[in-house]
Design an enzyme around this catalytic site. Structure first.
Site, PDB file in Angstrom:
ATOM      1  N   CYS A   2       0.857  -1.328   0.081  1.00  0.00           N
ATOM      2  CA  CYS A   2      -0.092  -0.543   0.027  1.00  0.00           C
ATOM      3  C   CYS A   2       0.634   1.337   0.204  1.00  0.00           C
ATOM      4  O   CYS A   2       2.187   0.760   0.713  1.00  0.00           O
ATOM      5  CB  CYS A   2      -1.032  -0.287   1.619  1.00  0.00           C
ATOM      6  SG  CYS A   2      -1.894  -1.588   1.336  1.00  0.00           S
ATOM      7  N   GLU A 493       8.006 -13.220 -12.793  1.00  0.00           N
ATOM      8  CA  GLU A 493       6.922 -12.806 -12.213  1.00  0.00           C
ATOM      9  C   GLU A 493       6.725 -11.737 -12.813  1.00  0.00           C
ATOM     10  O   GLU A 493       5.143 -10.919 -13.235  1.00  0.00           O
ATOM     11  CB  GLU A 493       7.837 -11.564 -11.102  1.00  0.00           C
ATOM     12  CG  GLU A 493       9.307 -11.070 -11.580  1.00  0.00           C
ATOM     13  CD  GLU A 493       9.349 -10.421 -10.748  1.00  0.00           C
ATOM     14  OE1 GLU A 493      10.995 -11.011 -10.396  1.00  0.00           O
ATOM     15  OE2 GLU A 493       8.858  -9.893  -9.614  1.00  0.00           O
ATOM     16  N   LYS A 608       5.912  -3.888  -4.502  1.00  0.00           N
ATOM     17  CA  LYS A 608       7.370  -4.004  -4.484  1.00  0.00           C
ATOM     18  C   LYS A 608       8.140  -3.299  -2.965  1.00  0.00           C
ATOM     19  O   LYS A 608       8.974  -4.488  -3.053  1.00  0.00           O
ATOM     20  CB  LYS A 608       8.040  -2.045  -5.275  1.00  0.00           C
ATOM     21  CG  LYS A 608       9.283  -1.548  -5.229  1.00  0.00           C
ATOM     22  CD  LYS A 608       9.809  -2.548  -6.172  1.00  0.00           C
ATOM     23  CE  LYS A 608      11.138  -2.410  -6.299  1.00  0.00           C
ATOM     24  NZ  LYS A 608      12.468  -3.776  -7.162  1.00  0.00           N
TER      25      LYS A 608
HETATM   26  C1  F6R Z   1      11.939 -10.211  -7.235  1.00  0.00           C
HETATM   27  C2  F6R Z   1      11.944  -9.258  -6.058  1.00  0.00           C
HETATM   28  C3  F6R Z   1      11.778  -9.469  -5.335  1.00  0.00           C
HETATM   29  C4  F6R Z   1      12.462  -9.226  -3.522  1.00  0.00           C
HETATM   30  C5  F6R Z   1      11.627 -10.035  -2.595  1.00  0.00           C
HETATM   31  C6  F6R Z   1      12.762  -8.596  -1.060  1.00  0.00           C
HETATM   32  O1  F6R Z   1      12.369  -9.364  -8.420  1.00  0.00           O
HETATM   33  O2  F6R Z   1      12.019  -7.889  -6.865  1.00  0.00           O
HETATM   34  O3  F6R Z   1      11.494 -10.645  -5.071  1.00  0.00           O
HETATM   35  O4  F6R Z   1      14.056  -9.165  -3.815  1.00  0.00           O
HETATM   36  O5  F6R Z   1      10.745  -9.382  -2.224  1.00  0.00           O
HETATM   37  O6  F6R Z   1      12.864  -7.328  -1.642  1.00  0.00           O
HETATM   38  P1  F6R Z   1      13.566  -6.047  -0.483  1.00  0.00           P
HETATM   39  O7  F6R Z   1      14.867  -6.478  -1.407  1.00  0.00           O
HETATM   40  O8  F6R Z   1      12.967  -4.617  -0.593  1.00  0.00           O
HETATM   41  O9  F6R Z   1      13.963  -6.850   0.662  1.00  0.00           O
END
Ligand code: F6R
Length: 613
Positions: A2, A493, A608
């Site tokens: 969100c 994905e 994200k």
């Molecule tokens: C895939 C992707 C996710 C992140 C995961 C961890 O492309 O982006 O698998 O790597 O959600 O996110 P962070 O690095 O922000 O802890």
């Protein structure tokens, strides 16, 4: 997940909030809404919609004729209750208008306790929270907040506006915010008081912000801001400055953020490592990371999720053979519910782009409780993981907007290699001469990635076949297996092609049953130490009719009929081949998804920054 924005100042709020939400779109969402307070009448106007912020923008004319300089906006990633307009935020209950990121776990108990049965319009935990704030509101917003949050079990970042109880004690035009775990940043600048789930939404107005401390009430007045703890003591925030501007958060002429971010890799890797090389050796002096924490380690444990966890796997392959100390790579969501073997001789490295991934944060907290020394490799300055770990080494990838992580991943590996080299030196497991050679190789990786990015046509052609596929397999050994996992994650994905990654030698223990005529197999064979073994495994799938796309070093010679398509990387030592190979795998995923006409930057169901467990 969100996205949140709140504003109180001199500018007109509706357009500003929508623009802020557009900048937060990358976090992933399925519905959006804003609530603004009418300056003349003090009444609230709420518009919400399922789908894109663009649709919300189309509804802005509904607010024509309303002057408002105070409001809140939200993009929702559904957790409790389906995706529909009524469940979209902001929610109103009684005299409360509010939005929320997080999960109120005891929502059922709250319905009972506050007699809410039959009174709720939505299926959300957020509306229940609004009802609790309302129940405690008797004209004093902060008092209501202090009492209400004591009722909540879970995680939250709230922005709350109150309908005035009576004109005399009206809390005119104020927005209140409070958080527990879920992130919030805020700033007071020339244009007014802003609050958001991340700086990206505010960067148009300022590059200075502070992280809202947990369990503090932030009050956004018209061009004023106060922060106080639960006992009413004032808190003075420490402002951070980001070293990027709004152009870094824009597409810069590329069709997608993902392509822009893939192309940025040579530069961001150089930016991250250069300042940390002194006399040809790695140095973490400016990061205030002392060598002492690397000495006498009994184990290193990586905690991370998804792509960041895959970066940890590559690091393990680099450091373990040199250090001869066990390195485990842990899925953070599993680690936090295990009983890990951790003590004061353990170094726990948390890897995270956002620095807010709740599972990684909780795994870090757990390891701290067990006495480990913790080090974070994080991209977002001031994020929770960065703040809570004992030491932090920032990656300088700049904002990563596309949901699929690309530049953050390769820059994490480069940073981990630098750290690994420092650990090896501190433990006298690498000579200075060997370390200097290692660093020279690391300095070459930007050029290697660039050589792939400058010649994308063969990769684009290779994906013509994949575009039509329903399944794909990625195979490799050693580091190539770690890369296969990442390549397969990236493909599924964003292109929604079912993809699986296997250690090449493991395939024949079951999964080879799925290899039939025409099934695409992306075979990664860049590791010289196991090259001949991987080639034998490729022959096995080839013999069963697989459509093999082979990734290997350019100077290597293989039988012509071993693959349908050959993609090559520059000649390099085994540990450094990950960089150009990653670029190929990212481009395979990108072109496959784009050819399928999909929303490359915002794939379905994904967020994200994953701030719920
Ligand atoms: C895939 C992707 C996710 C992140 C995961 C961890 O492309 O982006 O698998 O790597 O959600 O996110 P962070 O690095 O922000 O802890």
């Amino acid at each position: 997940m969100c996205g949140i924005i709140g504003y109180n100042g001199n500018l007109q709020a509706p357009g500003l909030l929508i623009e802020g939400l557009e900048r937060l779109e990358y976090r992933g969402y399925d519905s959006a809404g804003i609530a603004v307070k009418d300056t003349k009448t003090s009444s609230f106007h709420v518009i919400k919609t399922v789908g894109k912020v663009a649709e919300l923008k189309n509804r802005l004319p509904e607010l024509d004729g309303i002057s408002s300089t105070c409001g809140i906006g939200h993009t929702r990633w559904a957790t409790h209750g389906g995706v529909c307009e009524v469940n979209a935020h902001p929610h109103t209950f009684g005299r409360v208008v509010l939005l929320h990121n997080g999960i109120i776990e005891n929502h059922r108990e709250l319905v009972e306790k506050f007699g809410l049965k039959g009174k709720l319009k939505t299926q959300t935990d957020t509306e229940i929270a609004a009802a609790v704030f309302d129940a405690y509101y008797q004209g004093n917003p902060k008092e209501a907040i202090r009492k209400a949050v004591k009722e909540f079990i879970g995680t939250y970042a709230f922005c709350i506006m109150f309908v005035e109880e009576d004109e005399a004690e009206a809390s005119t035009d104020e927005i209140y915010a409070i958080r527990s775990v879920s992130p919030l940043v805020a700033t007071l600048c020339d244009d007014g008081a802003f609050i958001s789930s991340d700086i990206t939404a505010l960067i148009k107005y300022t590059n200075k912000y502070f992280v809202v401390p947990e369990n503090h009430i932030v009050t956004l007045g018209k061009n004023t801001m106060t922060i106080e703890d639960m006992r009413g003591h004032k808190f003075t925030p420490e402002y951070l400055t980001v070293n990027w501007d709004i152009s870094a958060a824009q597409k810069g002429g590329y069709k997608h953020y993902m392509m822009k971010e893939i192309m940025e890799q040579p530069d961001v890797i150089a930016a991250t490592i250069h300042g940390r090389i002194s006399d040809g050796l790695p140095s973490l002096a400016n990061d205030n990371v002392p060598d002492d924490i690397f000495k006498g380690l009994h184990s290193i444990q990586i905690v991370a999720c998804g792509t960041a966890m895959h970066a940890g796997m590559v690091f393990k392959a680099m450091i373990e053979p040199i250090l001869r100390v066990p390195v485990t790579v842990n899925i953070a969501s599993e680690y936090r519910y295990q009983d890990p073997i951790v003590d004061e001789h353990t170094l726990v490295i948390a890897i995270s782009q956002s620095g807010e991934t709740i599972d990684t944060l909780e795994a870090l907290r757990l390891s701290k409780r067990y006495g480990a020394t913790t080090l974070a490799v994080v991209n977002v300055q001031g994020s929770s993981i960065a703040r809570e770990s004992d030491y932090v080494v920032y990656t300088y990838a700049g904002p990563e907007i596309a949901v699929a992580s690309t530049k953050a991943y390769t820059v994490q590996i480069a940073t981990l290699y630098l750290i690994g080299c420092r650990i090896a030196l501190a433990n006298k497991k690498m000579t200075q001469k060997a370390a200097k050679q290692f660093i020279r190789n690391l300095e070459q990786v930007s050029a290697h990635i660039k050589s792939i990015l400058d010649n994308q046509e063969p990769i684009k052609k290779a994906t013509k076949y994949l575009k039509k596929a329903t399944d794909a397999f990625f195979i490799g050994r050693g580091n190539d297996y770690a890369l296969s996992l990442e390549g397969s994650l990236k493909l599924k994905e964003i292109s929604y092609i079912h993809a699986e990654a296997y250690a090449a030698g493991e395939l024949k223990h079951g999964t080879i049953a799925l290899i039939t005529e025409g099934v695409p197999v992306i075979a990664v064979a860049t590791q010289r130490t196991v090259f001949s073994k991987t080639i034998s495994n490729i022959r096995e799938v080839n013999a069963r009719g697989a459509y093999v796309i082979l990734i290997m070093e350019e100077q290597t010679v293989v039988d012509k009929d071993l693959c349908k398509i050959k993609l090559t990387i520059p000649e390099t030592e085994d540990v450094f081949s990950v960089f150009p190979t990653s670029a190929i795998l990212q481009l395979i995923a990108y072109y496959s998804a784009d050819a399928r006409g999909l929303d490359v930057d915002m794939p379905r169901n994904l967020a994200k920054s994953v701030t719920v467990e």
